[in-house]
Design a protein around this motif. Structure first.
Motif, PDB file in Angstrom:
ATOM      1  N   ALA A 102       0.820  -1.122   0.107  1.00 16.89           N
ATOM      2  CA  ALA A 102       0.045  -0.035  -0.068  1.00 16.89           C
ATOM      3  C   ALA A 102       0.741   1.153  -0.011  1.00 16.89           C
ATOM      4  O   ALA A 102       0.478   2.112  -0.512  1.00 16.89           O
ATOM      5  CB  ALA A 102      -0.945  -0.044   1.195  1.00 16.89           C
ATOM      6  N   CYS A 103       2.052   1.263   0.833  1.00 13.53           N
ATOM      7  CA  CYS A 103       2.672   2.567   0.901  1.00 13.53           C
ATOM      8  C   CYS A 103       3.515   2.411  -0.216  1.00 13.53           C
ATOM      9  O   CYS A 103       4.445   3.477  -0.464  1.00 13.53           O
ATOM     10  CB  CYS A 103       3.729   2.335   2.109  1.00 13.53           C
ATOM     11  SG  CYS A 103       2.774   2.458   3.631  1.00 13.53           S
ATOM     12  N   PHE A 104       3.393   1.962  -1.470  1.00 10.87           N
ATOM     13  CA  PHE A 104       4.421   1.854  -2.540  1.00 10.87           C
ATOM     14  C   PHE A 104       3.553   3.036  -3.143  1.00 10.87           C
ATOM     15  O   PHE A 104       4.437   3.831  -3.808  1.00 10.87           O
ATOM     16  CB  PHE A 104       3.864   0.792  -3.426  1.00 10.87           C
ATOM     17  CG  PHE A 104       3.639   0.986  -4.956  1.00 10.87           C
ATOM     18  CD1 PHE A 104       4.892   1.141  -5.831  1.00 10.87           C
ATOM     19  CD2 PHE A 104       2.454   1.123  -5.814  1.00 10.87           C
ATOM     20  CE1 PHE A 104       4.849   1.522  -7.123  1.00 10.87           C
ATOM     21  CE2 PHE A 104       2.417   1.575  -7.003  1.00 10.87           C
ATOM     22  CZ  PHE A 104       3.622   1.658  -7.887  1.00 10.87           C
ATOM     23  N   LEU A 105       2.550   3.635  -2.963  1.00 10.91           N
ATOM     24  CA  LEU A 105       1.887   4.993  -3.288  1.00 10.91           C
ATOM     25  C   LEU A 105       2.354   5.882  -2.292  1.00 10.91           C
ATOM     26  O   LEU A 105       1.984   5.852  -1.157  1.00 10.91           O
ATOM     27  CB  LEU A 105       0.359   5.132  -3.558  1.00 10.91           C
ATOM     28  CG  LEU A 105      -0.200   4.183  -4.550  1.00 10.91           C
ATOM     29  CD1 LEU A 105      -1.723   4.177  -4.562  1.00 10.91           C
ATOM     30  CD2 LEU A 105       0.161   4.770  -6.091  1.00 10.91           C
ATOM     31  N   PRO A 106       3.076   7.088  -2.765  1.00 10.60           N
ATOM     32  CA  PRO A 106       3.435   8.154  -1.401  1.00 10.60           C
ATOM     33  C   PRO A 106       2.508   8.816  -0.986  1.00 10.60           C
ATOM     34  O   PRO A 106       2.563   9.159   0.330  1.00 10.60           O
ATOM     35  CB  PRO A 106       4.366   9.033  -2.484  1.00 10.60           C
ATOM     36  CG  PRO A 106       4.899   8.292  -3.779  1.00 10.60           C
ATOM     37  CD  PRO A 106       3.651   7.197  -4.070  1.00 10.60           C
ATOM     38  N   SER A 107       1.259   9.061  -1.622  1.00  5.77           N
ATOM     39  CA  SER A 107       0.065   9.428  -1.008  1.00  5.77           C
ATOM     40  C   SER A 107      -0.234   8.774   0.157  1.00  5.77           C
ATOM     41  O   SER A 107      -0.792   9.255   1.131  1.00  5.77           O
ATOM     42  CB  SER A 107      -1.088   9.563  -2.190  1.00  5.77           C
ATOM     43  OG  SER A 107      -1.250   8.391  -2.505  1.00  5.77           O
ATOM     44  N   TYR A 108      -0.242   7.311   0.215  1.00  5.86           N
ATOM     45  CA  TYR A 108      -0.633   6.602   1.231  1.00  5.86           C
ATOM     46  C   TYR A 108       0.293   6.828   2.419  1.00  5.86           C
ATOM     47  O   TYR A 108      -0.081   6.413   3.516  1.00  5.86           O
ATOM     48  CB  TYR A 108      -0.964   5.282   0.843  1.00  5.86           C
ATOM     49  CG  TYR A 108      -2.658   5.001   0.240  1.00  5.86           C
ATOM     50  CD1 TYR A 108      -3.425   4.961   1.010  1.00  5.86           C
ATOM     51  CD2 TYR A 108      -2.428   4.913  -1.070  1.00  5.86           C
ATOM     52  CE1 TYR A 108      -4.918   5.025   0.535  1.00  5.86           C
ATOM     53  CE2 TYR A 108      -3.900   4.781  -1.508  1.00  5.86           C
ATOM     54  CZ  TYR A 108      -4.832   5.028  -0.908  1.00  5.86           C
ATOM     55  OH  TYR A 108      -6.288   4.564  -1.293  1.00  5.86           O
ATOM     56  N   CYS A 109       1.506   6.927   2.198  1.00  2.20           N
ATOM     57  CA  CYS A 109       2.535   7.247   2.984  1.00  2.20           C
ATOM     58  C   CYS A 109       2.227   8.198   3.947  1.00  2.20           C
ATOM     59  O   CYS A 109       2.130   8.331   5.153  1.00  2.20           O
ATOM     60  CB  CYS A 109       3.959   7.461   2.622  1.00  2.20           C
ATOM     61  SG  CYS A 109       4.699   5.817   1.594  1.00  2.20           S
ATOM     62  N   TRP A 110       1.802   9.553   3.248  1.00  5.25           N
ATOM     63  CA  TRP A 110       1.177  10.766   3.881  1.00  5.25           C
ATOM     64  C   TRP A 110       0.118  10.372   4.962  1.00  5.25           C
ATOM     65  O   TRP A 110      -0.070  10.752   6.055  1.00  5.25           O
ATOM     66  CB  TRP A 110       0.764  11.779   3.015  1.00  5.25           C
ATOM     67  CG  TRP A 110       0.285  12.879   3.679  1.00  5.25           C
ATOM     68  CD1 TRP A 110       0.957  14.020   3.915  1.00  5.25           C
ATOM     69  CD2 TRP A 110      -1.020  13.295   4.201  1.00  5.25           C
ATOM     70  NE1 TRP A 110       0.055  15.072   4.528  1.00  5.25           N
ATOM     71  CE2 TRP A 110      -1.024  14.404   4.688  1.00  5.25           C
ATOM     72  CE3 TRP A 110      -2.286  12.487   3.937  1.00  5.25           C
ATOM     73  CZ2 TRP A 110      -2.113  15.063   5.203  1.00  5.25           C
ATOM     74  CZ3 TRP A 110      -3.593  13.128   4.520  1.00  5.25           C
ATOM     75  CH2 TRP A 110      -3.411  14.440   5.171  1.00  5.25           C
ATOM     76  N   LEU A 111      -0.990   9.471   4.579  1.00  2.00           N
ATOM     77  CA  LEU A 111      -1.933   9.306   5.154  1.00  2.00           C
ATOM     78  C   LEU A 111      -1.634   8.211   6.638  1.00  2.00           C
ATOM     79  O   LEU A 111      -2.309   8.505   7.534  1.00  2.00           O
ATOM     80  CB  LEU A 111      -2.945   8.232   4.444  1.00  2.00           C
ATOM     81  CG  LEU A 111      -4.335   8.089   4.810  1.00  2.00           C
ATOM     82  CD1 LEU A 111      -5.065   9.324   5.433  1.00  2.00           C
ATOM     83  CD2 LEU A 111      -5.376   7.197   4.020  1.00  2.00           C
ATOM     84  N   VAL A 112      -0.497   7.419   6.408  1.00  2.00           N
ATOM     85  CA  VAL A 112      -0.029   6.737   7.489  1.00  2.00           C
ATOM     86  C   VAL A 112       0.472   7.793   8.612  1.00  2.00           C
ATOM     87  O   VAL A 112       0.097   7.534   9.603  1.00  2.00           O
ATOM     88  CB  VAL A 112       1.327   5.788   7.012  1.00  2.00           C
ATOM     89  CG1 VAL A 112       1.744   5.241   8.132  1.00  2.00           C
ATOM     90  CG2 VAL A 112       0.353   4.876   6.272  1.00  2.00           C
ATOM     91  N   CYS A 113       1.276   8.710   8.008  1.00  2.00           N
ATOM     92  CA  CYS A 113       1.746   9.638   8.997  1.00  2.00           C
ATOM     93  C   CYS A 113       0.708  10.589   9.720  1.00  2.00           C
ATOM     94  O   CYS A 113       0.742  10.810  10.915  1.00  2.00           O
ATOM     95  CB  CYS A 113       2.741  10.610   8.184  1.00  2.00           C
ATOM     96  SG  CYS A 113       4.272   9.679   7.667  1.00  2.00           S
TER      97      CYS A 113
END
Length: 975
Positions: A367-378
């Motif tokens: 899922a964190c392959f998409l940078p946008s979802y990394c933002w959502l995690v943070c």
């Protein structure tokens, strides 16, 4: 879980996130540390800058001719002003980014996504049916760094036009923003002038003619003076065209004529076409970003290089992003008046737990392959672990996340319907998500996905829209499942996104039964012709003796009412399903939803019985939370910007249906975790009047054992803090509360009559807040339990100040609070300042004979104190006897409990003493408790030998048995 960040395309600067790190096959990284732009300082490169192979900063020094074009003082000043204006605009933070702290700046750290060069043959190859594969084919060209985008191609030809493409969420906007800021900070010396254009902005101009010079001067005023020099700038001039999918380009000469004059007025699309044709400013460099579906709008003969933005294809890039984002200084500040931030150790722990979960839970890494979802995690971790800004909810984070990625995005600008991309996703992905929630599944076959995507498609235009959605956005919502046992299926990229989209599907009214669809069509038909038919029937009824006509006349009026009742029944059914999901007995003893979400991101510490395997019966407890959150005014306003409006009347009727069902099922006594979930639903709804009516019957707040993090304290305080009726009991035992949590919960604590704060590791600092609580003019606490907290004598010094000014407290428990002799002596000296206290428990505090006797004497003189607990203190046999005599000889004074016996009889408080031991057996010092129990056992044995009363002997034997049983639990002999 994983999450993303981008800015609205129309607002560029705020919306363009930080660019991400380019990585080669060995995952080399680059960290840019740059100083925030300040108006009072001239724009200059950052003082600390780490150059590393692969960065745009690696661009070589200017060549011999480089730097001579704008050598004049006025031109250089104009360029410098242009740099400052661009840097200021692209450095602005959206509201969603300000939550990470007042010193956070997106341009301080960059992590570039992987960019892989593509060939025209690959672009012409038909995509896979679902186009969900995120791993690039093995036989591809190597990754590109930003500095390599305009390098000569494999044949040595100069590259003038580069097209970067990527699906929603891969970081196109972030990459553009990174390049612009690099140029502003003089880290792109190959280009003397950079002019960025938003294609969404250009498309809003329509066909109105305007010259290229006019477009540039209108947007970048400092460049007016140097516009004549653009034609001679050559490759040192870089145009950045962001979001080409917003423009409809026609490269045929019949549609767009040739134009080489930058000052000739043409439609904006015609100017872009001639720039890309290299007919206007043929030497200029051009960088284009677009979604995959719009790549074909530029003929490949005009493109020198294609680059696919592949996101974070390796967990090392993801870890770097999380480390830099979550370790920002002051990351925890800005939570209103709480005044507490996460410590560096806490932030490091979050990063380490997240890194371990990325390594062991491959679905999260996918899922964190998409940078946008990394933002959502943070953003979610910040919401769960840092003080929460006022009004921020979990639903608002997800809604803002979608706004950052989809705001202003149409599904296909070439389509006349101008359908919002988010509206299409809500209709298709929302249907799939809701079917999964209703059937309690999270894994979907290809047939499931295709069934929801292709439902109701009949025309060629609809198939074209589906094709665009598959290429551009399907990967944003769905990912191939890589968990063992579920290969070949698909899951939502983030589990919580399934519940969010299912809730969105419901509140938008997209779920309709066949009866509703037919009824709506009939109602619309009747509404169109109803007035005319009613008029004709009225005339005929007067002229002809037909008794059936009035009946038909009335039936026309009934049809809309019947349909309205059908819709109302449907809303009630949805509300019923939502409430039943919230109060499922199967979920009563699992963690609350906030802890579940945290565990899904950070993983579960300790061994798991089935690694990576979900429970057989999936839990969808976030679904009702999101339903309530989407009905809030703030989220409805944001959804309207995305093309998903929720009408006020629909929101009101949905809220009434939910309130009706909650009123019936919400009165039952709930376990602590489910009660917190209930309160969290009200917090997400953000409607105080609604919550006050539904929770008016709540009299006991039992959250014992719930880990009260800052966000949970905020939730409870926001929902219950404004209530007017008193709470009979507030139980916050074993909640890991800290002083900041007490301050946040103060409005709720003021409503409590009985307050339990046992086992919370509260120290002297917390006693300051408890003192303020007791001295508050609205305090109505009668019973305060502070047992098993390390208050110490320093804390009691604050408590006695509160006791002196309090008029409501009658029962105070300081059992096992580390008071010692000093604490008891302080209580003895100050006890007479309180005139209402009836019971005081200072047992198990390590006090000796002198301090205990002083407190007992003060208790005897107190006008209202009735009971004083002193057992399990370090008392000698003589001291215990003196205390017994003191408590038994004075009539009207306080009774002193020091043992299980009173004389040769069993004390009436023996069950209280042993009950305290039983409850705290696992938390108290076992050897110390064993020693005290052995003394009590010896005392019981002596009294049994000293009495001849058989009834007393029997009672003493019974209590001896209870003590022996406790000793056996402690590992003692019990003999």
């Amino acid at each position: 879980m994983r999450w993303g960040r981008h800015l609205p395309r129309a607002s560029w600067g705020p919306g363009l996130g930080r660019a991400f790190q380019a990585a080669d096959e060995r995952f080399s990284f680059l960290i840019h540390w740059s100083w925030p732009l300040k108006r009072e300082r001239p724009l200059e490169p950052p003082r600390v800058f780490i150059r590393h192979h692969g960065s745009s900063a690696d661009s070589g020094p200017p060549s011999g001719r480089h730097g001579q074009l704008f050598r004049g003082a006025s031109a250089a000043e104009a360029i410098q002003q242009h740099r400052q204006n661009l840097a200021e605009w692209f450095s602005r933070l959206p509201r969603e980014e300000r939550q990470f702290g007042p010193t956070f700046a997106l341009d301080t750290v960059h992590v570039d996504p992987v960019i892989r060069e593509s060939t025209p043959d690959e672009l012409l190859r038909p995509p896979a049916e679902l186009a969900l594969e995120h791993q690039p084919p093995p036989a591809r060209l190597p990754p590109l760094a930003l500095s390599q985008l305009f390098d000569p191609d494999a044949c040595g030809r100069r590259v003038q036009t580069v097209v970067l493409y990527g699906t929603v969420g891969t970081g196109k906007s972030t990459l553009v923003r990174k390049m612009v800021l690099d140029w502003c900070y003089r880290r792109l010396p190959a280009f003397e002038l950079l002019i960025p254009f938003s294609c969404e902005d250009l498309s809003s101009l329509g066909p109105a003619p305007a010259s290229l010079c006019h477009l540039v001067a209108q947007r970048y005023t400092p460049l007016k003076e140097i516009l004549p020099l653009m034609a001679t700038a050559g490759s040192r001039l870089l145009f950045v065209l962001h979001g080409l999918e917003h423009l409809n380009l026609d490269f045929q000469l019949a549609g767009t004529g040739l134009c080489s004059d930058p000052e000739e007025p043409k439609a904006p699309a015609a100017i872009i076409v001639n720039l890309l044709r290299k007919y206007m400013l043929p030497e200029a460099s051009i960088l284009v970003t677009t979604r995959p579906s719009a790549i074909g709008r530029i003929p490949s003969k005009y493109v020198g290089r294609y680059g696919e933005i592949c996101g974070f294809s390796d967990t090392n890039l993801q870890k770097l992003y999380f480390q830099l984002r979550l370790n920002q200084p002051d990351c925890g500040h800005g939570a209103g008046d709480v005044g507490v931030s996460t410590t560096p150790a806490q932030r490091d722990n979050l990063v380490q737990m997240l890194s371990r979960n990325l390594e062991g839970h491959h679905q999260i890494a996918a899922a964190c392959f998409l940078p946008s979802y990394c933002w959502l995690v943070c953003a979610t971790l910040h919401f769960l672990h840092a003080p929460t800004p006022a009004g921020q909810t979990l639903t608002s984070i997800y809604t803002s996340f979608l706004r950052l990625n989809f705001s202003g995005e149409m599904l296909d600008s070439a389509n006349s319907s101008k359908l919002s991309l988010m509206a299409y996703a809500a209709r298709t992905m929302g249907k799939l998500a809701y079917e999964g929630v209703s059937s309690r599944k999270t894994y979907f076959s290809e047939e499931d996905v295709c069934g929801c995507l292709e439902a109701g498609i009949k025309t060629e235009e609809e198939f074209q829209l589906l094709h665009v959605f598959r290429r551009d956005a399907l990967r944003f919502f769905l990912a191939p499942c890589i968990e063992p046992g579920h290969l070949g299926t698909f899951v939502f990229t983030v589990p919580a996104m399934q519940e969010y989209l299912a809730a969105l599907y419901i509140v938008l009214g997209l779920r309709k039964t066949a009866l509703q669809r037919v009824g709506k069509e009939v109602t619309e038909l009747v509404g169109r012709v109803g007035e005319d038919v009613s008029l004709v029937l009225g005339i005929m009824a007067k002229l002809l003796p037909l008794r059936a006509l009035p009946l038909l006349f009335n039936l026309l009026k009934v049809v809309p009412r019947v349909f309205g009742r059908v819709v109302g029944k449907s809303r009630e059914a949805v509300a019923q399903a939502m409430v039943l999901e919230m109060f499922r007995e199967e979920d009563y003893y699992n963690d609350d939803v906030l802890d579940q979400m945290g565990a899904s991101i950070l993983g579960v510490e300790g061994p798991r019985r089935h690694p990576d395997e979900p429970p057989e019966d999936e839990v969808f407890e976030l679904f009702p939370m999101f339903m309530g959150g989407l009905l809030s005014a703030h989220n409805r306003a944001v959804l309207a910007q995305l093309g998903c409006p929720i009408k006020n009347l629909d929101a009101m009727e949905n809220a009434q249906a939910i309130k009706k069902k909650l009123g019936k099922l919400g009165r039952q006594v709930l376990p602590p975790s489910e009660l917190l979930d209930h309160l969290f639903f009200h917090y997400e709804f953000q409607n105080q009047r609604f919550s006050a009516e539904v929770l008016s019957s709540l009299r006991q707040l039992n959250l014992a054992g719930v880990r009260m993090t800052p966000v949970k304290c905020t939730v409870v305080a926001a929902v219950l803090g404004s209530g007017r009726h008193a709470l009979d009991e507030v139980n916050l035992a074993s909640c890991q509360l800290d002083p900041a949590g007490l301050r946040t919960l103060m409005p709720v604590l003021l409503r409590a009559r009985k307050l339990g704060l046992q086992l919370n590791s509260l120290g002297p600092e917390a006693c300051r807040d408890l003192r303020d609580l007791l001295l508050h003019d609205k305090c109505q606490i009668i019973t305060l339990r502070l047992s098993n907290n390390p208050l110490t004598a320093a804390g009691v010094a604050f408590l006695v100040e509160g006791l002196a000014g309090n008029t409501s407290l009658t029962h105070l428990s300081l059992l096992h609070t580390g008071l010692g002799d000093k604490g008891l002596e302080l209580l003895a000296a100050q006890l007479d300042r309180n005139q209402q206290l009836k019971e005081l428990n200072v047992a198990y505090n390590g006090a000796g004979d002198t301090a205990a006797l002083a407190l007992a004497k003060a208790a005897q003189e107190h006008p209202s104190l009735e009971l004083l607990h002193l057992y399990f203190n370090e008392l000698s046999s003589e001291g215990r006897q003196v205390l017994r005599d003191l408590g038994g000889n004075t009539e009207g004074g306080a009774r002193v409990v020091v043992s299980l016996t009173e004389g040769t009889a069993v004390s009436e408080y023996w069950s209280v003493i042993l009950g305290e031991v039983q409850r705290n057996l696992n938390s108290w010092d076992r050897s110390r408790v064993r020693r005290h129990l052995e003394l009590l056992l010896r005392d019981l044995d002596d009294n049994r030998g000293a009495t001849l009363n058989p009834w007393r002997k029997a009672q003493l034997l019974r209590v001896e048995g209870e003590v022996r049983a406790l000793l056996e639990q402690l590992g003692g002999s019990g003999s």
